[in-house]
Design an enzyme around this catalytic site. Structure first.
Site, PDB file in Angstrom:
ATOM      1  N   LYS A  76       2.948   6.658   5.123  1.00 55.27           N
ATOM      2  CA  LYS A  76       2.115   5.571   4.587  1.00 55.27           C
ATOM      3  C   LYS A  76       2.703   4.208   4.901  1.00 55.27           C
ATOM      4  O   LYS A  76       3.902   3.987   4.750  1.00 55.27           O
ATOM      5  CB  LYS A  76       1.987   5.731   3.060  1.00 55.27           C
ATOM      6  CG  LYS A  76       0.931   4.816   2.455  1.00 55.27           C
ATOM      7  CD  LYS A  76      -0.455   5.270   2.838  1.00 55.27           C
ATOM      8  CE  LYS A  76      -1.497   4.175   2.635  1.00 55.27           C
ATOM      9  NZ  LYS A  76      -1.384   3.059   3.610  1.00 55.27           N
TER      10      LYS A  76
ATOM     11  N   SER B  77       0.782  -1.241   0.000  1.00 58.98           N
ATOM     12  CA  SER B  77       0.000   0.000   0.000  1.00 58.98           C
ATOM     13  C   SER B  77       0.811   1.287   0.000  1.00 58.98           C
ATOM     14  O   SER B  77       0.230   2.366  -0.124  1.00 58.98           O
ATOM     15  CB  SER B  77      -0.959   0.014   1.199  1.00 58.98           C
ATOM     16  OG  SER B  77      -2.086  -0.779   0.933  1.00 58.98           O
TER      17      SER B  77
ATOM     18  N   LYS C 170       0.240   3.836  -2.678  1.00 54.45           N
ATOM     19  CA  LYS C 170      -0.717   4.937  -2.594  1.00 54.45           C
ATOM     20  C   LYS C 170      -0.046   6.300  -2.438  1.00 54.45           C
ATOM     21  O   LYS C 170      -0.715   7.336  -2.599  1.00 54.45           O
ATOM     22  CB  LYS C 170      -1.688   4.707  -1.432  1.00 54.45           C
ATOM     23  CG  LYS C 170      -2.587   3.479  -1.592  1.00 54.45           C
ATOM     24  CD  LYS C 170      -3.561   3.368  -0.436  1.00 54.45           C
ATOM     25  CE  LYS C 170      -4.486   2.172  -0.584  1.00 54.45           C
ATOM     26  NZ  LYS C 170      -3.878   0.917  -0.129  1.00 54.45           N
TER      27      LYS C 170
ATOM     28  N   SER D  85      -5.938   3.729   4.570  1.00 51.58           N
ATOM     29  CA  SER D  85      -5.372   2.984   3.444  1.00 51.58           C
ATOM     30  C   SER D  85      -6.447   2.258   2.637  1.00 51.58           C
ATOM     31  O   SER D  85      -6.268   1.106   2.218  1.00 51.58           O
ATOM     32  CB  SER D  85      -4.326   1.978   3.941  1.00 51.58           C
ATOM     33  OG  SER D  85      -3.539   1.483   2.877  1.00 51.58           O
TER      34      SER D  85
END
Length: 386
Positions: free
Chosen positions: A230, A59, A62, A119
């Site tokens: 993140k 993720s 992202k 997320s």
């Protein structure tokens, strides 16, 4: 006796070699196979380990999705008040999600929260479709941006990192590059990545329900200087993290990839950041003071304004006394016309311990055309009239 002395000499040599090759990075001991630490404003790498190794990003993909979103906002193509509709496809995303229903609308502002805080894979695809029409078109934009930023070890196949495709990869260095681009060019991202918990409202045909977004970034509670950014994890990628933190005017980015478990990624990030803050010292010259005009020969004007091309930053990790930095202006006594606005007039050089550590250009603030016969005649007339 000779053999004994030779052995001692050899032993001393080994000791000296060991102390020589042991860098200040000796304090850095991480369990993750691939990491990098850099200072954000200068982009200077402080520590790295297998930083160009291509790995599955999960993720932290992202980060690029968020970067393109903020670029589209800045370009006026979309706005935070836009109503973003969730497609059937976006709603079908598995993994980490915020359970957006097909046909459900949320503002772009809320969708960004869903991506940055929780997320949400469904929110990521919905935003990608809102910007580019389809996830596939958005992924093309992601790869174009990666190439533009020089992310040579990166290729994306989706906008959220859910895929386990071997063709979806990046490196710790490349993650740091896009993290730096996002946070330095669009600092508003921190308004989202510092959220620990916030509720959103689902409004669907089935009614209205509250849903609580909880940050996947546990460092927000564990490390007081954390500002983002993140996390990501899949069985293939293991545990990844791009962490940002700010302390005493120093902004750091620590990227961890392939950590063995979720605790290790946070621990490794904290180790890297703590190390960075312990060795980093930054010199900043805003270059706000005005500069005297330069005399111009052969121009329609007798002088031209000049200014600094920007601020100067220097990151030191060697314990130098940055109060001894000297600034030396290298400018001509006079210049010849024609002069073009924005062209370089000279440079401001910075000296530390007798060595140049960098420079910034000094630029002309105006254009000065070369004088012709009529211009000289006009000047003569003006002299006589005074």
């Amino acid at each position: 006796m000779f053999r004994k002395r030779s052995f001692i000499a050899l032993l001393l040599t080994i000791v000296l070699l060991c102390t020589t090759v042991m860098p200040v990075n000796a304090e850095v001991a991480v369990s993750s196979p691939s990491v990098i630490l850099l200072e954000s404003s200068t982009g200077q790498v402080i520590y790295e380990l297998n930083a160009t190794e291509r790995r599955s990003p999960a993720s932290i993909t992202k980060i690029m999705t968020l970067l393109l979103t903020f670029e589209a906002i800045e370009a006026g193509k979309i706005s935070l008040t836009d109503q973003v509709t969730t497609s059937e496809y976006a709603s079908s995303m598995g993994g980490s999600q915020v359970f957006l229903a097909a046909g459900e609308t949320q503002t772009l502002d809320t969708m960004i929260k869903c991506i940055a805080v929780a997320s949400g894979n469904d929110a990521s695809v919905a935003v990608a479709e809102h910007i580019a029409g389809s996830e596939a078109s958005f992924v093309d934009m992601m790869n174009e941006k990666a190439a533009e930023l020089g992310m040579v070890d990166t290729h994306f196949e989706d906008c959220c990192g859910l895929t386990d495709s071997d063709n979806h990869y990046t490196s710790a260095k490349d993650v740091a590059i896009m993290s730096r681009e996002l946070t330095t060019k669009h600092p508003d991202i921190f308004n989202y990545t510092t959220i620990w918990m916030e509720s959103i409202t689902h409004e669907t045909r089935q009614g209205t329900t509250e849903f609580t977004l909880t940050s996947t970034n546990k460092m927000l509670k564990q490390y007081q200087w954390t500002t983002g950014l993140k996390t990501g994890s899949t069985s293939k990628a293991k545990f990844c993290f791009s962490a940002t933190a700010s302390k005493d005017g120093i902004d750091l980015i620590a990227v961890v990839m392939g950590a063995p478990d979720y605790k290790a990624r946070f621990q490794d990030a904290q180790i890297l950041l703590t190390y960075g803050f312990s060795v980093c010292n930054i010199y900043v010259d805003g270059n706000q003071e005005s500069l005297e005009n330069l005399p111009v020969e052969g121009g329609i004007a007798e002088e031209a304004g000049i200014r600094y091309g920007g601020e100067f930053r220097y990151l030191d990790v060697n314990g130098s006394d940055l109060s001894t930095v000297e600034k030396v202006l290298e400018l001509p006594e006079k210049v010849q016309a024609p002069i073009v606005e924005g062209s370089e007039a000279g440079r401001a050089k910075y000296i530390l311990n007798g060595a140049e550590i960098g420079s910034v250009p000094i630029l002309f603030t105006e254009s000065v055309e070369k004088a012709g016969y009529i211009d000289y005649l006009r000047k003569i007339i003006e002299v006589f009239l005074l």
